[in-house]
Design an enzyme around this catalytic site. Structure first.
Site, PDB file in Angstrom:
ATOM      1  N   GLY A 250      24.868  24.293  34.297  1.00  0.00           N
ATOM      2  CA  GLY A 250      24.557  25.196  33.420  1.00  0.00           C
ATOM      3  C   GLY A 250      23.197  25.163  32.604  1.00  0.00           C
ATOM      4  O   GLY A 250      22.811  25.941  31.878  1.00  0.00           O
ATOM      5  N   PRO A 289      24.874  20.626  38.437  1.00  0.00           N
ATOM      6  CA  PRO A 289      23.632  21.314  38.304  1.00  0.00           C
ATOM      7  C   PRO A 289      23.742  22.232  39.638  1.00  0.00           C
ATOM      8  O   PRO A 289      23.778  22.016  40.891  1.00  0.00           O
ATOM      9  CB  PRO A 289      22.658  20.584  38.329  1.00  0.00           C
ATOM     10  CG  PRO A 289      22.696  19.386  39.029  1.00  0.00           C
ATOM     11  CD  PRO A 289      24.455  19.131  39.037  1.00  0.00           C
ATOM     12  N   GLY A 290      23.515  23.691  39.273  1.00  0.00           N
ATOM     13  CA  GLY A 290      23.176  24.761  40.281  1.00  0.00           C
ATOM     14  C   GLY A 290      21.795  25.197  40.223  1.00  0.00           C
ATOM     15  O   GLY A 290      20.636  24.912  40.839  1.00  0.00           O
ATOM     16  N   ARG A 291      21.744  26.284  39.460  1.00  0.00           N
ATOM     17  CA  ARG A 291      20.442  27.128  39.286  1.00  0.00           C
ATOM     18  C   ARG A 291      19.360  26.183  39.153  1.00  0.00           C
ATOM     19  O   ARG A 291      18.158  26.474  39.584  1.00  0.00           O
ATOM     20  CB  ARG A 291      20.556  28.126  37.880  1.00  0.00           C
ATOM     21  CG  ARG A 291      19.596  28.878  37.711  1.00  0.00           C
ATOM     22  CD  ARG A 291      19.540  29.511  36.301  1.00  0.00           C
ATOM     23  NE  ARG A 291      20.997  30.120  35.955  1.00  0.00           N
ATOM     24  CZ  ARG A 291      21.516  31.104  36.513  1.00  0.00           C
ATOM     25  NH1 ARG A 291      20.826  32.338  36.926  1.00  0.00           N
ATOM     26  NH2 ARG A 291      22.896  31.495  35.913  1.00  0.00           N
ATOM     27  N   ARG A 327      21.607  40.225  40.326  1.00  0.00           N
ATOM     28  CA  ARG A 327      21.472  39.784  38.767  1.00  0.00           C
ATOM     29  C   ARG A 327      21.095  40.814  38.028  1.00  0.00           C
ATOM     30  O   ARG A 327      21.610  41.063  36.993  1.00  0.00           O
ATOM     31  CB  ARG A 327      20.731  38.255  38.866  1.00  0.00           C
ATOM     32  CG  ARG A 327      21.233  37.319  39.614  1.00  0.00           C
ATOM     33  CD  ARG A 327      20.485  36.022  39.310  1.00  0.00           C
ATOM     34  NE  ARG A 327      20.908  35.308  38.128  1.00  0.00           N
ATOM     35  CZ  ARG A 327      19.741  35.770  37.091  1.00  0.00           C
ATOM     36  NH1 ARG A 327      18.414  36.189  37.440  1.00  0.00           N
ATOM     37  NH2 ARG A 327      19.936  35.188  36.064  1.00  0.00           N
ATOM     38  N   TYR A 331      23.710  41.520  34.877  1.00  0.00           N
ATOM     39  CA  TYR A 331      23.296  40.959  33.586  1.00  0.00           C
ATOM     40  C   TYR A 331      22.091  41.449  33.162  1.00  0.00           C
ATOM     41  O   TYR A 331      21.637  40.898  31.953  1.00  0.00           O
ATOM     42  CB  TYR A 331      23.005  39.239  33.766  1.00  0.00           C
ATOM     43  CG  TYR A 331      23.929  38.632  34.755  1.00  0.00           C
ATOM     44  CD1 TYR A 331      25.522  38.472  34.485  1.00  0.00           C
ATOM     45  CD2 TYR A 331      23.294  37.974  35.853  1.00  0.00           C
ATOM     46  CE1 TYR A 331      26.110  37.698  35.244  1.00  0.00           C
ATOM     47  CE2 TYR A 331      24.292  37.218  36.659  1.00  0.00           C
ATOM     48  CZ  TYR A 331      25.609  37.087  36.326  1.00  0.00           C
ATOM     49  OH  TYR A 331      26.324  36.522  37.147  1.00  0.00           O
ATOM     50  N   CYS A 358      23.549  53.157  46.754  1.00  0.00           N
ATOM     51  CA  CYS A 358      24.070  54.516  46.188  1.00  0.00           C
ATOM     52  C   CYS A 358      24.704  54.013  45.199  1.00  0.00           C
ATOM     53  O   CYS A 358      25.929  54.102  44.927  1.00  0.00           O
ATOM     54  CB  CYS A 358      25.113  55.262  47.149  1.00  0.00           C
ATOM     55  SG  CYS A 358      24.206  55.454  48.729  1.00  0.00           S
ATOM     56  N   GLU A 359      23.896  53.431  44.101  1.00  0.00           N
ATOM     57  CA  GLU A 359      24.175  53.373  42.758  1.00  0.00           C
ATOM     58  C   GLU A 359      22.957  53.241  41.778  1.00  0.00           C
ATOM     59  O   GLU A 359      22.098  52.729  42.119  1.00  0.00           O
ATOM     60  CB  GLU A 359      24.978  51.851  42.493  1.00  0.00           C
ATOM     61  CG  GLU A 359      26.065  51.543  43.547  1.00  0.00           C
ATOM     62  CD  GLU A 359      27.527  51.985  42.870  1.00  0.00           C
ATOM     63  OE1 GLU A 359      27.416  52.132  41.680  1.00  0.00           O
ATOM     64  OE2 GLU A 359      28.307  51.925  43.776  1.00  0.00           O
ATOM     65  N   TYR A 387      22.001  32.330  42.903  1.00  0.00           N
ATOM     66  CA  TYR A 387      22.752  33.365  42.872  1.00  0.00           C
ATOM     67  C   TYR A 387      22.000  34.661  43.386  1.00  0.00           C
ATOM     68  O   TYR A 387      21.938  35.671  42.986  1.00  0.00           O
ATOM     69  CB  TYR A 387      22.803  33.553  41.309  1.00  0.00           C
ATOM     70  CG  TYR A 387      23.656  32.300  40.818  1.00  0.00           C
ATOM     71  CD1 TYR A 387      24.691  31.998  41.126  1.00  0.00           C
ATOM     72  CD2 TYR A 387      23.000  31.340  40.150  1.00  0.00           C
ATOM     73  CE1 TYR A 387      25.501  30.809  40.840  1.00  0.00           C
ATOM     74  CE2 TYR A 387      23.708  30.280  39.584  1.00  0.00           C
ATOM     75  CZ  TYR A 387      24.960  29.947  39.983  1.00  0.00           C
ATOM     76  OH  TYR A 387      25.641  28.639  39.515  1.00  0.00           O
TER      77      TYR A 387
HETATM   78  C1  PLP Z   1      28.535  27.645  38.186  1.00  0.00           C
HETATM   79  C2  PLP Z   1      29.035  26.294  37.764  1.00  0.00           C
HETATM   80  C3  PLP Z   1      28.158  25.334  37.925  1.00  0.00           C
HETATM   81  C4  PLP Z   1      26.785  25.489  38.106  1.00  0.00           C
HETATM   82  O1  PLP Z   1      26.215  26.258  37.105  1.00  0.00           O
HETATM   83  P1  PLP Z   1      24.437  26.538  36.943  1.00  0.00           P
HETATM   84  O2  PLP Z   1      24.261  27.307  35.974  1.00  0.00           O
HETATM   85  O3  PLP Z   1      24.273  27.178  38.461  1.00  0.00           O
HETATM   86  O4  PLP Z   1      24.041  25.039  36.814  1.00  0.00           O
HETATM   87  C5  PLP Z   1      28.703  23.909  37.620  1.00  0.00           C
HETATM   88  N1  PLP Z   1      30.047  23.754  37.401  1.00  0.00           N
HETATM   89  C6  PLP Z   1      30.958  24.911  37.577  1.00  0.00           C
HETATM   90  C7  PLP Z   1      32.342  24.592  37.087  1.00  0.00           C
HETATM   91  C8  PLP Z   1      30.437  26.095  37.664  1.00  0.00           C
HETATM   92  O5  PLP Z   1      31.683  27.061  37.835  1.00  0.00           O
END
Ligand code: PLP
Length: 408
Positions: A250, A289-291, A327, A331, A358-359, A387
């Site tokens: 997150g 971590p992802g984003r 996105r 959002y 078409c939106e 994402y």
């Molecule tokens: C989406 C998610 C993440 C990664 O979130 P980021 O905002 O991309 O870092 C980590 N853990 C869980 C359980 C998630 O659903």
């Protein structure tokens, strides 16, 4: 929406040289990477993504990083991160399979998600994944049933919902009681009962939390660690196998301007909070971590089809839209838009950059200041490493973009 200033990227990984957009570390001329343009393209820089991963690994020294592959499950990105020492956080059978294909072992995988089906759990338990993050009482009962039937013991962690607000977009907040995620603390005694009844099928290995995405201030995160540390210690006293504290993902990034230094500082603040709040914690810290790892490491390249003038607006209509980057529609997110080539003598104007879908929610930007562009020219939409492809759809039966990796 107010008028936005045209982006002036200065960071080395995204900059203009003599009017040509360069991307990556080292920078590559985007027009050359794209070659002969036929359809929208995601371009990913593995070097940049690897550098972000290593920086986070250094900041969170001692923690294990499980890359949340829902941010971007591109196989080359997965393989590259695995070579840097990443493990993976998966949320479906599809992601489990993609992770294994990219070279991860089942012992590298944390399995998250609120809706795991029996078939998915059979596969996860059968493979012996490192950890299944349990989201509810009926899920724990289902895992016990599946593991019992397969004669296996599943490693489970309880994803707890601390009811804490992290001040993010309501659609990506997950740590509040009104969200579908995690287990309320009041329910713990009943979870423990199920665990004690199923000691042959279930091994409690820890707790996890994930408060949501795009965290840019960390008061709520600190509060959550403070609240859950004694919960972890209490569980560990009753279940000696408890040895993992999973702090979720997150960590946010900055989309509306280029500010990588600020993000590095924010990472350091985040890491300091983890160090302070979990100092001396017996057991392993894990994170998902992802984003933060991948977002800046990708561009979406689209081609201008029409400039459409109405009495109200000028629309730049491109061949990609919410189907390839949802996105803004979901959002209201900001993504910088950069012409792949800047031409001398073009005036700046205010444009809505929209797609073919078409939106009316199919837009990349509204009232955006951009140099004049013409049909046939290419635009790069920034920060599409996370994402974007992973949320893409074939709505309107439009093709999905190609993916090109550079670096690595
Ligand atoms: C989406 C998610 C993440 C990664 O979130 P980021 O905002 O991309 O870092 C980590 N853990 C869980 C359980 C998630 O659903």
């Amino acid at each position: 929406m107010e008028m936005q200033v045209a982006p002036a990227p200065q960071e080395k990984f995204l900059e203009y040289r003599n009017g040509d957009l360069f991307f990556g570390t080292p920078g590559r001329k985007v027009a050359e990477v794209v070659g002969e343009y036929r359809q929208p393209i995601y371009v990913y820089d593995l070097n940049f993504i690897g550098e972000r991963f290593r920086r986070m690994q250094t900041a969170l020294k001692g923690a294990e990083l499980y890359y949340a592959m829902k941010a971007n499950p591109n196989r080359d990105i997965l393989a590259h991160l695995r070579r840097q020492g990443a493990r993976a956080d998966v949320v479906s059978r599809g992601e489990i399979r993609a992770a294994l294909q990219a070279g991860f072992s089942p012992r590298d995988l944390v399995y998250s998600g609120v809706g795991k089906t029996i078939a998915e759990l059979e596969e996860a338990v059968g493979l012996g994944l490192h950890q299944i993050n349990v989201e509810s009482l009926p899920e724990l009962e289902r895992i016990a049933e599946v593991a019992g039937r397969l004669g296996k013991k599943a490693s489970v962690a309880l994803r707890l919902n601390p009811n804490i607000d992290i001040k993010t977009h309501p659609y990506i907040a997950t740590g509040l009681h009104e969200n579908k995620f995690g287990i309320e603390l009041e329910l713990l005694p009943r979870m423990e009962e199920v665990l004690r009844k199923n000691t042959a099928a279930l091994e409690l290995v820890g707790i996890s939390l994930h408060l949501g995405s795009m965290m840019l201030e960390f008061d709520g995160f600190r509060q959550a660690l403070r609240l859950l540390r004694p919960v972890y210690e209490g569980l560990r006293a009753r279940f000696p196998t408890v040895a993992r504290f999973d702090i979720g993902g997150g960590l946010g990034i900055i989309y509306d301007r280029v500010a990588v230094d600020e993000e590095h500082e924010s990472l350091e603040r985040y890491a300091r909070i983890v160090r302070e709040e979990l100092a001396g914690l017996p057991g392993q810290i894990q994170t998902e971590p992802g984003r933060w790892i991948v977002a800046h490491g990708g561009l979406l390249i689209a081609q201008v089809q029409y400039i459409k003038q109405t009495s109200h607006k000028t629309f730049v209509i491109v061949d990609s839209g919410m189907n390839h980057l949802v996105r803004p529609a979901f959002y209201g997110s900001h993504h910088a838009i950069l012409p792949v080539r800047l031409f001398a003598g073009r005036a700046e104007g205010s444009y809505d950059v929209v797609g073919p879908i078409c939106e009316s929610s199919d837009f990349f930007a509204k009232n955006r200041a951009l140099p004049e562009t013409r049909a046939g020219e290419l635009l790069a939409i920034a920060d599409c490493g996370a994402y974007a492809a992973s949320m893409a759809s074939t709505y309107n039966l439009q093709d999905l973009p190609r993916e090109i990796c550079i670096g690595g």
